[in-house]
Design a protein around this motif. Structure first.
Motif, PDB file in Angstrom:
ATOM      1  N   UNK A 181       0.842  -1.209   0.000  1.00  0.00           N
ATOM      2  CA  UNK A 181       0.000   0.000   0.000  1.00  0.00           C
ATOM      3  C   UNK A 181       0.871   1.250   0.000  1.00  0.00           C
ATOM      4  N   UNK A 182       1.935   1.243   0.796  1.00  0.00           N
ATOM      5  CA  UNK A 182       2.826   2.396   0.869  1.00  0.00           C
ATOM      6  C   UNK A 182       3.420   2.741  -0.484  1.00  0.00           C
ATOM      7  N   UNK A 183       3.648   1.730  -1.280  1.00  0.00           N
ATOM      8  CA  UNK A 183       4.296   1.932  -2.575  1.00  0.00           C
ATOM      9  C   UNK A 183       3.322   2.097  -3.739  1.00  0.00           C
ATOM     10  N   UNK A 184       2.045   2.162  -3.459  1.00  0.00           N
ATOM     11  CA  UNK A 184       1.052   2.361  -4.526  1.00  0.00           C
ATOM     12  C   UNK A 184       1.200   3.734  -5.143  1.00  0.00           C
TER      13      UNK A 184
END
Length: 127
Positions: free
Chosen positions: A114-117
């Motif tokens: 999610x952080x890297x979306x």
């Protein structure tokens, strides 16, 4: 989380609440039943939130500040909300244990994803 899953596995066995692993149809029926029970518990979380919002609005109408009203409401539903979250967690652990999913590992992996979306939600900041 690992300890919670171990506890859950042991507790469900002691209570006779395990998902039936005997064959596909038994497992399927047991999984669907447990999923239904999980969604019922999630609805009970929503009901506790509804109680908190209604209590907040009632207190605001009685002249209590919004901040104080919401604090009182949160305090009022905290215990029951915790119980409903615990019920949800029990069903999630049960289903995860059946599929041999390590929830802790899965959680951290998902949060990294999610952080890297690139399509993250944008938070509205009230001015």
């Amino acid at each position: 989380m690992k300890e919670l899953q171990r506890f859950s596995r042991k507790y469900q066995k002691e209570m006779g609440w395990e998902i039936n692993p005997s064959d596909y149809e038994a497992s399927r029926a047991s999984l669907l039943n447990n999923y239904m029970l999980l969604t019922t518990e999630i609805a009970e979380v929503a009901e506790e939130l509804r109680k908190a919002f209604n209590m907040t609005n009632h207190n605001i109408q009685q002249g209590i500040s919004e901040e104080k009203s919401f604090e009182l409401a949160k305090e009022s539903v905290r215990e029951d909300l915790g119980k409903e979250f615990s019920d949800c967690l029990a069903y999630i652990c049960k289903i995860a244990n059946f599929f041999e999913i390590d929830l802790e590992e899965s959680f951290y992996s998902k949060m990294e994803e999610v952080k890297n979306r690139s399509n993250k939600d944008i938070k509205y900041i009230k001015k």
